[in-house]
Structures are given as structure tokens and as C-alpha cells.
Design a protein around this motif. Structure first.
Motif, mmCIF file in Angstrom:
data_model
loop_
_atom_site.group_PDB
_atom_site.id
_atom_site.type_symbol
_atom_site.label_atom_id
_atom_site.label_comp_id
_atom_site.label_asym_id
_atom_site.label_seq_id
_atom_site.Cartn_x
_atom_site.Cartn_y
_atom_site.Cartn_z
ATOM 1 N N ASN A 54 0.847 -1.197 0.000
ATOM 2 C CA ASN A 54 0.000 0.000 0.000
ATOM 3 C C ASN A 54 0.884 1.250 0.000
ATOM 4 O O ASN A 54 2.093 1.169 0.236
ATOM 5 C CB ASN A 54 -0.991 -0.017 1.163
ATOM 6 N N PHE A 84 -6.059 1.171 5.589
ATOM 7 C CA PHE A 84 -5.265 -0.048 5.402
ATOM 8 C C PHE A 84 -5.206 -0.924 6.650
ATOM 9 O O PHE A 84 -4.248 -1.663 6.860
ATOM 10 C CB PHE A 84 -3.839 0.305 4.939
ATOM 11 N N LEU A 135 -3.840 -5.145 0.021
ATOM 12 C CA LEU A 135 -3.401 -3.859 0.577
ATOM 13 C C LEU A 135 -3.191 -3.943 2.085
ATOM 14 O O LEU A 135 -2.351 -3.232 2.634
ATOM 15 C CB LEU A 135 -4.431 -2.778 0.268
#
Length: 391
Positions: free
Chosen positions: A42, A258, A376
Motif C-alpha cells: 500500500n 489499510f 493492501l
């Protein structure tokens, strides 16, 4: 961690990053970090995780924050303080080499750990401004005692720790700076309590099983990013704004990005009062009551998240508006853009469209599509890094 530490606890310049990761889904669900090899999945991790010399370049980590906490600098360009002693027995005169001693120093510090350790805090850990607490390179647990309190300070980074089994405490005299100690009242048992503070970045923590909340953000705190964390085995997750009557929380701006909300979670992922919260590219694989809750006119923008409702749960709705009739909450800005809803999950939106002029585009993380969210967030939580290798 780094070998051959000097006998004193403060070294030279804070230069080096913290890098690590998790790999297997089982490890992720259990909140255990995995080994890495320089893979970043990410935008936050891509700034630093691929550096083989991360331990010599820790100051670059402070530049990696995105979202509302993007200006947080912690102990950037400071000296390194090495925690060599996990004990926490003297609240008024903490021992040099302990975590408590490091966080109360006046100067900015990048605080790292000499080796694997479990720190059992006797009372709340209260710190001064401009501190980075970085567990990268060691397996560090804050557990079986009190939690962390970030109160009336700024520029705090906490990363790569396991925080779990946090207890409420009865209060006592606690030193909160080198010049001051005072009597503290009883603590609720939050893993991390952010109180009246700004420019805070909470990243790559594994958190579970605290007496009260995992992370509470209250009393006018703002400019906060909560990213890359693994949350599990807890009822009250993230609370943003604790009081319906405290209107100063209107200025609160928090990014939740995230993160993996995993097994054993019940509610508050987050629960929001007042303020603006950007919830972007998180993976919700478990909730027993609801994921997103709120009251008192909060603004919530969700983008590119994955929400998987449990097979066994009757609670498929992601949203929950506390004690409020529809005629009231229909005027709140709660938007879901590009979220992936699976196994019957659904999000009830209100008001349309969201007023984009209410925030700066520089403070917003550009969302990725929801489909790759498991990738991610694959390394969410405390990570394992080996000196001399990319994390």
C-alpha cells in the motif's frame, strides 16, 4: 535488534526506518507478524519497507504518514533512545533505560528497543511531545498492565508494537515530564487514549483484548492517522469523540486506512461523534453488531473498503446510528464510495453528495479499488524485520 549498544540509553542521530510485515492469513487473523523481503502493498508502506538499511535510516519513517496525520513528525531528526529495561515499577522516578524514562524527556526522541521484551505498565504511560516509539526489529509487547495515554501533546508516532490485555488501573502519582509528576485518577483500560492532542500517527500495531477501547480519540484531538493495524478479539474498537455535548470535537479529523478488522470484534470500527473521518481501503472480515457507528452529526466518508458479513451473524448492516431517529440522521453525511459488500453486508447512506470542500485534498488518501483490499492490508499489524534485510 541492533547489537553492541552503548551502556547509556541515548545514542546519536535518529536515522533509520522501521520495516516489517505479515504474510500468512492465519498469522494475520492471530495478529502475529510475518517475515518480509521488501514487499510493500500500500502507499504508506511503499515509502520505506523495501529499504535494506532501514535500521540506519529511521528518520525517513516520519515522512511516510498519509491522511490527516500526514504532518506528524514524532522524533524525526532526533537522537535515538534505546529501551533496555522492560521494568516499570517506579512511577515517579523511572529508571534510565526504561520506556517510561524515554517518553518523559523534554527533547524529541526516536525510541527503539534493544531486544524482544514485554513491558507491563504499572500505570498509564504518559509522554511529552515529539516522540516516536518504534518497535521495529524487536518483538515488543505492551501487555498485562496499563495502556498508553497521549494527552495534550503533539507529534507522536507509535509503530510496530503488540498492545493487548490492557487493564484498568486505580491511579497514582505518575511522572509525565522530567519536571512534573501528579496524582492521576483511575484509568479506563484503553490500549491507546488520545486526549486533546494533535498530529498523531498510529501505524502497524497488533491490538486486542483491552479493558475498554482499543484506541479512543477524544477532547478536541485532531490531525490523526490510524493505519496498517490489525485489530482482533475485542468489543469496543475505535472511539472517535466520547461525548455528545463536547462540540469542540467538530474539528476532529481522523484517517482510518489499510487496517484489518479481524476475528472477535463486536463494534466501533470506528464509532464517531462530531468531526470528519475518512475510512479508506480497510478490510472488515468480522463484526458481531456493527462496523461503523455514530451520533451527533459526524461526517464519514468510506472509500474502497471490503466488508464481509459473518455467516452466523444476523447483523449484516455495516452502519449503526446510536439512539437517533431517521429524521435526524438522514441529514448526516455518511457516504460509501466503491466499497465492496460481501455475504449480505450492506451500508445505509445518508445525505448526498458529501461536501468535498469541507477538507483538503492533500489530507485525503487516494483510494484504491476495494477488490485488492486483502492484499493492501496483508501486512497489517506488528511486523517482523531483520537487520540488514528489507522488511
Amino acid at each position: 535488534m541492533v547489537s553492541n549498544f552503548p551502556n547509556h540509553s541515548i545514542l546519536q542521530v535518529c536515522t533509520g526506518t522501521s520495516n516489517s510485515r505479515r504474510s500468512l492469513l492465519q498469522q494475520k487473523e492471530e495478529g502475529e507478524g510475518g517475515g518480509g523481503g521488501g514487499e510493500a502493498t500500500n502507499p504508506i508502506d511503499s515509502y520505506w519497507r523495501c529499504q535494506a538499511n532501514w535500521e540506519m535510516n529511521r528518520k525517513s519513517y516520519a515522512k511516510c504518514a498519509l491522511g490527516f496525520g500526514r504532518k506528524t513528525r514524532g522524533g524525526e531528526n532526533s537522537r535515538i533512545y534505546v529501551v533496555t529495561d522492560p521494568s516499570d515499577s517506579d512511577m515517579v522516578n523511572p529508571k534510565n533505560g526504561s520506556l517510561h524514562y524515554g517518553v518523559i524527556q523534554k527533547e524529541p526522541l526516536c525510541i527503539i528497543f534493544a531486544h524482544d521484551m514485554t513491558v507491563r505498565l504499572t500505570q498509564e504511560l504518559i509522554m511529552t511531545s515529539n516522540k516516536t516509539i518504534d518497535g521495529c526489529g524487536a518483538n515488543v509487547h505492551i501487555a498485562n498492565g496499563a495502556g498508553i495515554t497521549i494527552q495534550f501533546v503533539h507529534d507522536i508516532i507509535i509503530t510496530n508494537l503488540h498492545i493487548h490485555d490492557i487493564k484498568a488501573t486505580n491511579g497514582d502519582d505518575i511522572r509525565d515530564s522530567v519536571d512534573h509528576y501528579d496524582q492521576r485518577t483511575a484509568s479506563d483500560g484503553d490500549g491507546i487514549n488520545i486526549f486533546g492532542s494533535t498530529n498523531i500517527w498510529i501505524d502497524h500495531l497488533s491490538m486486542s483484548n483491552c479493558k475498554d477501547g482499543l484506541i479512543d480519540t477524544v477532547m478536541g484531538s485532531t490531525a490523526i492517522t490510524i493505519s496498517n493495524n490489525h485489530f482482533s478479539s475485542h468489543d469496543h474498537g475505535l472511539l472517535l469523540g466520547a461525548n455528545d455535548t463536547y462540540a469542540d470535537d467538530k474539528k476532529m479529523q481522523v484517517t482510518v486506512a489499510f487496517n484489518h478488522f479481524g476475528q472477535g470484534l463486536v463494534q466501533r470500527m470506528p464509532r464517531v461523534r462530531w468531526g470528519f473521518t475518512h475510512v479508506v481501503n480497510n478490510d472488515y472480515t468480522h463484526w458481531e453488531m456493527y462496523a461503523i457507528g455514530g451520533s451527533t452529526y459526524p461526517t464519514i466518508l468510506r472509500q474502497g473498503n471490503r466488508c464481509v458479513a459473518s455467516d452466523s451473524s444476523a447483523f449484516k448492516q455495516v452502519t449503526h446510528r446510536d439512539c437517533t431517529i431517521e429524521d435526524v440522521w438522514k441529514n448526516w453525511d455518511w457516504r460509501s464510495e466503491g466499497d465492496l459488500m460481501e455475504n449480505g453486508a450492506f451500508f445505509i447512506q445518508s445525505r448526498s453528495p458529501l461536501k468535498k470542500e469541507s477538507f483538503s485534498s492533500e489530507d485525503m488518501i487516494n483510494p484504491k479499488p476495494a477488490t485488492p483490499v486483502p492484499e493492501l492490508t496483508r501486512f497489517a499489524g506488528a511486523l517482523i524485520c531483520t537487520v540488514g534485510k528489507p522488511c
